[in-house]
Write a protein that holds these residues in place. Structure first.
Motif: not given
Ligand SMILES: Cc1cc2nc3c(=O)[nH]c(=O)nc-3n(C[C@H](O)[C@H](O)[C@H](O)COP(=O)(O)OP(=O)(O)OC[C@H]3O[C@@H](n4cnc5c(N)ncnc54)[C@H](O)[C@@H]3O)c2cc1C
Length: 388
Positions: A243, A269, A293-294
């Motif tokens: 998200g 999360t 995801t990354h």
């Molecule tokens: C191919 C692709 C498509 C995507 N499509 C969408 C989409 O349609 N809609 C959308 O909203 N996003 C989308 N995203 C973005 C995604 O939701 C994340 O914001 C982003 O990828 C970072 O999360 P992560 O899983 O990569 O990794 P991480 O770096 O492990 O996680 C970061 C994420 O963890 C969550 N987080 C951070 N701090 C906290 C906290 N204190 N408490 C709870 N949760 C927390 C947040 O969501 C943050 O973005 C997409 C990403 C990719 C790579």
């Protein structure tokens, strides 16, 4: 098992110049203060119409975008495909609000579907509902408020557009993702996505909704849609993400004084993300997923589950996806092991994709944590090449 420490694979299509440019970019934006100052200067320069576009185009735009048009993005598409990584063309002009802009995004989405026809290089297309309709309308529908005559017409136009995009996806045989957005318009998006899944996902999965696992109600959403799919005999497509609007969700719930819809601890999360993947794999006969995801742990979790469930790396029901210019160590090493891998490739006029670029700059400061990994990988690869 993919080895995410293998930087030779991760940067196999980057020459020394490109690697140094990425190094300079990530080391510049790693400081939150510098990143903030630069993005403010950028906004100010654009506002004053100063000629900074060529500079942006050579630096941050080059790292994170394919080109101004689909044609201009072709070299990126080809380059990724040399490493067997698919492209998801994402027209990233943001913050557009009038009908002319909505038509432009709608047409670009259709175009991205048409160019994908019979092309393995482009396995999916994608769009956002706020790209083709107004946020205020989506919000009003979400609140179940009565629409006036103009809004009723606008609503019909929205549904017609979504249906046209989905029917074009069917004609071109290219599945399409519907991106997830803010929670206060997401019910509207979910309902439209559900209707489209029922209509188009009868034999195979063409329509994917997106689930944000930072929301504490999303595991229930997944369980519920599985129940409906079994009853009504359709298939489910889900893009699984954490998200993108975490701060904004918290801020709004505080200001408007309602229960915060997102987890407040990152570990919650992460748990829900991994659980969501597990539920999907348990129901793989009716669900196809894309893990957007990354996060290395979640990626490895999915890899391990696939092996536990006896699912081949090449199984078309499971895809991994990252953003262009980020986490190449995940994408390229997954692809080397024949997992289905893709990148979102944003494209569009430089000034219109600026909000997207500013978000990437913000996300890659040392505060967010992502930058550390990107820069470490680039430095390792530069050192490895020097030793050769
Ligand atoms: C191919 C692709 C498509 C995507 N499509 C969408 C989409 O349609 N809609 C959308 O909203 N996003 C989308 N995203 C973005 C995604 O939701 C994340 O914001 C982003 O990828 C970072 O999360 P992560 O899983 O990569 O990794 P991480 O770096 O492990 O996680 C970061 C994420 O963890 C969550 N987080 C951070 N701090 C906290 C906290 N204190 N408490 C709870 N949760 C927390 C947040 O969501 C943050 O973005 C997409 C990403 C990719 C790579």
């Amino acid at each position: 098992m993919p080895d995410f420490n293998n930087t030779e694979n991760a940067f196999e299509d980057k020459d020394d110049f490109e690697l140094k440019r990425a190094y300079l970019l990530f080391s510049t934006i790693k400081s939150p203060l510098i990143s903030k100052t630069l993005t403010s200067l950028l906004k100010f320069a654009l506002f004053l119409k100063l000629p900074i576009i060529p500079l942006v185009k050579l630096t941050i735009y080059k790292q994170f975008c394919g080109g101004e048009t689909i044609n201009q993005s072709q070299s990126t598409i080809d380059k990724l495909w040399n490493s067997k990584i698919g492209t998801i063309l994402d027209y990233s002009a943001e913050g557009k609000k009038d009908e002319r802009d909505f038509i432009q995004v709608f047409n670009q989405t259709l175009k991205s579907l048409k160019v994908s026809k019979n092309k393995q290089q482009i396995p999916f297309a994608v769009f956002k509902l706020t790209g083709i309709s107004s946020f205020s309308l989506l919000q009003k529908i979400n609140l179940n408020l009565e629409l006036n005559i103009d809004e009723t017409l606008e609503h019909k136009k929205l549904i017609d557009r979504v249906d046209k995009i989905c029917s074009t996806a069917k004609e071109c045989n290219t599945p399409i993702f519907i991106d997830a957005e803010e929670s206060w318009i997401q019910d509207t998006i979910d309902n439209i996505a559900l209707n489209m899944m029922q209509k188009y996902n009868t034999d195979e999965v063409l329509i994917y909704n997106t689930v944000q696992l930072y929301r504490h109600d999303r595991l229930d959403y997944i369980k519920n849609i599985i129940k409906q799919a079994k009853e009504k005999k359709f298939k489910i497509g889900l893009k699984i993400v954490r998200g993108a609007y975490h701060e904004k969700e918290i801020q709004r719930s505080k200001t408007k004084n309602y229960k915060c819809p997102v987890h407040l601890k990152k570990s919650q999360t992460d748990l829900d993300y991994n659980k969501a993947i597990e539920i999907c794999l348990e129901n793989i006969s009716i669900i196809s997923i894309c893990a957007g995801t990354h996060n290395e742990n979640s990626t490895l979790h999915l890899v391990n589950l696939m092996s536990r469930f006896n699912i081949k790396n090449t199984d078309h029901r499971i895809y991994f996806s990252q953003l262009l210019g980020m986490s190449d160590h995940i994408s390229y090493n997954l692809s080397k092991e024949e997992f289905n891998t893709s990148k979102y490739v944003p494209y569009g006029p430089v000034k219109d994709v600026m909000p997207y670029l500013i978000r990437r700059a913000e996300e890659n400061t040392s505060i967010s944590g992502q930058m550390g990994r990107e820069l470490t990988n680039i430095i390792s690869e530069i050192k490895r090449r020097k030793k050769k």
